[in-house]
Design an enzyme around this catalytic site. Sequence first.
Site, PDB file in Angstrom:
ATOM      1  N   LEU A  49      32.123  51.136  50.529  1.00 44.66           N
ATOM      2  CA  LEU A  49      30.825  51.763  50.799  1.00 44.66           C
ATOM      3  C   LEU A  49      29.834  50.718  51.310  1.00 44.66           C
ATOM      4  O   LEU A  49      29.031  50.971  52.194  1.00 44.66           O
ATOM      5  CB  LEU A  49      30.314  52.413  49.514  1.00 44.66           C
ATOM      6  CG  LEU A  49      29.224  53.460  49.637  1.00 44.66           C
ATOM      7  CD1 LEU A  49      29.611  54.563  50.603  1.00 44.66           C
ATOM      8  CD2 LEU A  49      28.911  54.052  48.268  1.00 44.66           C
ATOM      9  N   HIS A  86      46.573  48.101  36.749  1.00 43.07           N
ATOM     10  CA  HIS A  86      45.765  48.249  35.522  1.00 43.07           C
ATOM     11  C   HIS A  86      46.238  49.421  34.676  1.00 43.07           C
ATOM     12  O   HIS A  86      45.485  49.906  33.824  1.00 43.07           O
ATOM     13  CB  HIS A  86      44.272  48.377  35.874  1.00 43.07           C
ATOM     14  CG  HIS A  86      43.683  47.104  36.405  1.00 43.07           C
ATOM     15  ND1 HIS A  86      42.468  47.036  37.056  1.00 43.07           N
ATOM     16  CD2 HIS A  86      44.152  45.824  36.366  1.00 43.07           C
ATOM     17  CE1 HIS A  86      42.216  45.776  37.403  1.00 43.07           C
ATOM     18  NE2 HIS A  86      43.223  45.018  37.004  1.00 43.07           N
TER      19      HIS A  86
HETATM   20  C1  BJW Z   1      33.032  53.365  47.498  1.00 41.22           C
HETATM   21  C2  BJW Z   1      32.623  54.625  47.295  1.00 41.22           C
HETATM   22  C3  BJW Z   1      33.096  55.524  48.288  1.00 41.22           C
HETATM   23  C4  BJW Z   1      31.737  53.565  45.673  1.00 41.22           C
HETATM   24  N1  BJW Z   1      33.863  55.040  49.292  1.00 41.22           N
HETATM   25  N2  BJW Z   1      33.738  52.818  48.421  1.00 41.22           N
HETATM   26  C5  BJW Z   1      35.740  34.394  34.808  1.00 41.22           C
HETATM   27  C6  BJW Z   1      36.190  34.125  36.091  1.00 41.22           C
HETATM   28  C7  BJW Z   1      37.330  34.721  36.586  1.00 41.22           C
HETATM   29  C8  BJW Z   1      38.068  35.603  35.810  1.00 41.22           C
HETATM   30  C9  BJW Z   1      37.619  35.876  34.552  1.00 41.22           C
HETATM   31  C10 BJW Z   1      36.483  35.277  34.050  1.00 41.22           C
HETATM   32  N3  BJW Z   1      36.274  35.729  32.795  1.00 41.22           N
HETATM   33  C11 BJW Z   1      37.249  36.621  32.502  1.00 41.22           C
HETATM   34  C12 BJW Z   1      38.070  36.712  33.552  1.00 41.22           C
HETATM   35  C13 BJW Z   1      39.262  37.586  33.649  1.00 41.22           C
HETATM   36  C14 BJW Z   1      38.893  39.043  33.707  1.00 41.22           C
HETATM   37  C15 BJW Z   1      37.844  39.249  34.799  1.00 41.22           C
HETATM   38  O1  BJW Z   1      38.136  39.331  35.973  1.00 41.22           O
HETATM   39  N4  BJW Z   1      36.587  39.376  34.420  1.00 41.22           N
HETATM   40  C16 BJW Z   1      35.517  39.525  35.413  1.00 41.22           C
HETATM   41  C17 BJW Z   1      34.567  40.621  34.980  1.00 41.22           C
HETATM   42  C18 BJW Z   1      34.884  38.185  35.653  1.00 41.22           C
HETATM   43  N5  BJW Z   1      40.124  39.742  34.054  1.00 41.22           N
HETATM   44  C19 BJW Z   1      40.969  40.152  33.106  1.00 41.22           C
HETATM   45  O2  BJW Z   1      40.751  40.012  31.927  1.00 41.22           O
HETATM   46  C20 BJW Z   1      42.259  40.734  33.619  1.00 41.22           C
HETATM   47  N6  BJW Z   1      43.351  40.071  33.023  1.00 41.22           N
HETATM   48  C21 BJW Z   1      43.626  38.777  33.265  1.00 41.22           C
HETATM   49  O3  BJW Z   1      42.914  38.071  33.960  1.00 41.22           O
HETATM   50  O4  BJW Z   1      44.782  38.374  32.672  1.00 41.22           O
HETATM   51  C22 BJW Z   1      45.131  36.999  32.723  1.00 41.22           C
HETATM   52  C23 BJW Z   1      45.070  36.470  31.353  1.00 41.22           C
HETATM   53  C24 BJW Z   1      45.334  37.268  30.257  1.00 41.22           C
HETATM   54  C25 BJW Z   1      45.287  36.745  28.997  1.00 41.22           C
HETATM   55  C26 BJW Z   1      44.968  35.422  28.835  1.00 41.22           C
HETATM   56  C27 BJW Z   1      44.697  34.623  29.937  1.00 41.22           C
HETATM   57  C28 BJW Z   1      44.760  35.147  31.191  1.00 41.22           C
HETATM   58  C29 BJW Z   1      42.358  42.209  33.225  1.00 41.22           C
HETATM   59  C30 BJW Z   1      41.338  43.031  33.917  1.00 41.22           C
HETATM   60  C31 BJW Z   1      41.440  44.467  33.404  1.00 41.22           C
HETATM   61  C32 BJW Z   1      40.426  45.360  34.080  1.00 41.22           C
HETATM   62  N7  BJW Z   1      40.423  46.621  33.424  1.00 41.22           N
HETATM   63  C33 BJW Z   1      39.563  47.675  33.926  1.00 41.22           C
HETATM   64  C34 BJW Z   1      39.601  48.865  32.950  1.00 41.22           C
HETATM   65  C35 BJW Z   1      40.923  49.628  33.092  1.00 41.22           C
HETATM   66  C36 BJW Z   1      40.993  50.783  32.142  1.00 41.22           C
HETATM   67  C37 BJW Z   1      39.916  51.807  32.353  1.00 41.22           C
HETATM   68  O5  BJW Z   1      39.834  52.415  33.435  1.00 41.22           O
HETATM   69  O6  BJW Z   1      39.136  52.019  31.423  1.00 41.22           O
HETATM   70  O7  BJW Z   1      39.980  48.052  35.240  1.00 41.22           O
HETATM   71  S1  BJW Z   1      37.855  47.146  34.171  1.00 41.22           S
HETATM   72  C38 BJW Z   1      37.604  48.093  35.633  1.00 41.22           C
HETATM   73  O8  BJW Z   1      37.347  47.170  36.728  1.00 41.22           O
HETATM   74  C39 BJW Z   1      38.953  48.786  35.932  1.00 41.22           C
HETATM   75  C40 BJW Z   1      39.045  48.594  37.415  1.00 41.22           C
HETATM   76  O9  BJW Z   1      40.389  48.714  37.847  1.00 41.22           O
HETATM   77  C41 BJW Z   1      38.457  47.223  37.628  1.00 41.22           C
HETATM   78  C42 BJW Z   1      37.979  46.976  39.033  1.00 41.22           C
HETATM   79  O10 BJW Z   1      36.909  47.824  39.359  1.00 41.22           O
HETATM   80  P1  BJW Z   1      36.771  48.432  40.807  1.00 41.22           P
HETATM   81  O11 BJW Z   1      37.889  49.330  41.079  1.00 41.22           O
HETATM   82  O12 BJW Z   1      36.524  47.343  41.773  1.00 41.22           O
HETATM   83  O13 BJW Z   1      35.466  49.357  40.627  1.00 41.22           O
HETATM   84  P2  BJW Z   1      33.923  48.953  40.763  1.00 41.22           P
HETATM   85  O14 BJW Z   1      33.130  50.008  40.123  1.00 41.22           O
HETATM   86  O15 BJW Z   1      33.675  47.561  40.330  1.00 41.22           O
HETATM   87  O16 BJW Z   1      33.690  48.982  42.353  1.00 41.22           O
HETATM   88  C43 BJW Z   1      33.759  50.180  43.095  1.00 41.22           C
HETATM   89  C44 BJW Z   1      33.467  49.877  44.537  1.00 41.22           C
HETATM   90  O17 BJW Z   1      33.645  51.072  45.277  1.00 41.22           O
HETATM   91  C45 BJW Z   1      32.030  49.404  44.792  1.00 41.22           C
HETATM   92  O18 BJW Z   1      32.049  48.226  45.588  1.00 41.22           O
HETATM   93  C46 BJW Z   1      31.391  50.547  45.551  1.00 41.22           C
HETATM   94  O19 BJW Z   1      30.501  50.115  46.565  1.00 41.22           O
HETATM   95  C47 BJW Z   1      32.580  51.219  46.170  1.00 41.22           C
HETATM   96  N8  BJW Z   1      32.422  52.654  46.395  1.00 41.22           N
HETATM   97  N9  BJW Z   1      31.851  54.784  46.213  1.00 41.22           N
HETATM   98  C48 BJW Z   1      34.171  53.715  49.325  1.00 41.22           C
HETATM   99  N10 BJW Z   1      32.805  56.829  48.272  1.00 41.22           N
END
Ligand code: BJW
Length: 228
Positions: free
Chosen positions: A202, A108
């Site tokens: 977590l 990302h």
């Molecule tokens: C602990 C803890 C501790 C807490 N110890 N654990 C419908 C179905 C399927 C897919 C899609 C859909 N509609 C849209 C999509 C695609 C979309 C998507 O997935 N959307 C979903 C929301 C449904 N995806 C995209 O758009 C991606 N691109 C793509 O698919 O391209 C293909 C394509 C392109 C063009 C045309 C056609 C196809 C791109 C995704 C980009 C994500 N970007 C972000 C922002 C980055 C920049 C920034 O930082 O500002 O990335 S969003 C954000 O979420 C960030 C993260 O990397 C990402 C994942 O989050 P993460 O890391 O999982 O964090 P959290 O907060 O969700 O979870 C934290 C976890 O930690 C929790 O479980 C806690 O319990 C745990 N935790 N403390 C251990 N101490």
Amino acid sequence: MKIFVLTGAGVSAESGLGTFRDKDGVWTKYDLETVATPEGFARNPVLVRDFYNARRANLMDAAPNAAHFALARLEAELAARGDELWLCTQNVDDLHEKAGSRRVVHMHGELAVTRCHYCQATCPDRGALTAEAVCGACGRAGGARPHVVWFGEMPLHMDEIEDALAEADLFVSIGTSGSVYPAAGFVTQARAMGIATCEINLEPSANAYVFDEKRYGPASRIVPAWVQ
Ligand code: BJW
């Protein structure tokens, strides 16, 4: 032995960097359509740059925690015996690198890198993103954006990631809610290829039911214990 590790925001939570979807997470305070989509940037680049400038400033003060250090140690230990750790992070921070991980694939993107909206040239930059900045590659002003992947944009290094996943003996997901694709689909892909899977988080993620092995608790405690 090849271990593919996928990390998410939870691995950096205890370093003071907010997660996205937890209580008090980034998306409870900011509208993701506004700050993390190309359309949002086109509508209001000032607001988006402010959002990322604040996160860049936070990153300056952040230090790796025991989970980052344990993964760096594991990479070195595996390499010393001819095995391999393949570290893929969804995080845009640089805490794995600060902890000593040698090879980190940022699917990302990276917060401390600036990209030109016009020509896509990138350059390392921890300073503030500004409207006035002139791109060193194409000479145009006004296109400075963070080198991060927004919703609707294609994640980076996907071919390399798919190859590494296919070659892995073990897939381990650490600190991710499993709600953003394509990363959220890696565990299902791994299972379909007969690769053993382990979740460290977590609490159970959206995909918890798919994993063979699960370990729950704070990453700073669970990851070093798993690496032992
Ligand atoms: C602990 C803890 C501790 C807490 N110890 N654990 C419908 C179905 C399927 C897919 C899609 C859909 N509609 C849209 C999509 C695609 C979309 C998507 O997935 N959307 C979903 C929301 C449904 N995806 C995209 O758009 C991606 N691109 C793509 O698919 O391209 C293909 C394509 C392109 C063009 C045309 C056609 C196809 C791109 C995704 C980009 C994500 N970007 C972000 C922002 C980055 C920049 C920034 O930082 O500002 O990335 S969003 C954000 O979420 C960030 C993260 O990397 C990402 C994942 O989050 P993460 O890391 O999982 O964090 P959290 O907060 O969700 O979870 C934290 C976890 O930690 C929790 O479980 C806690 O319990 C745990 N935790 N403390 C251990 N101490």
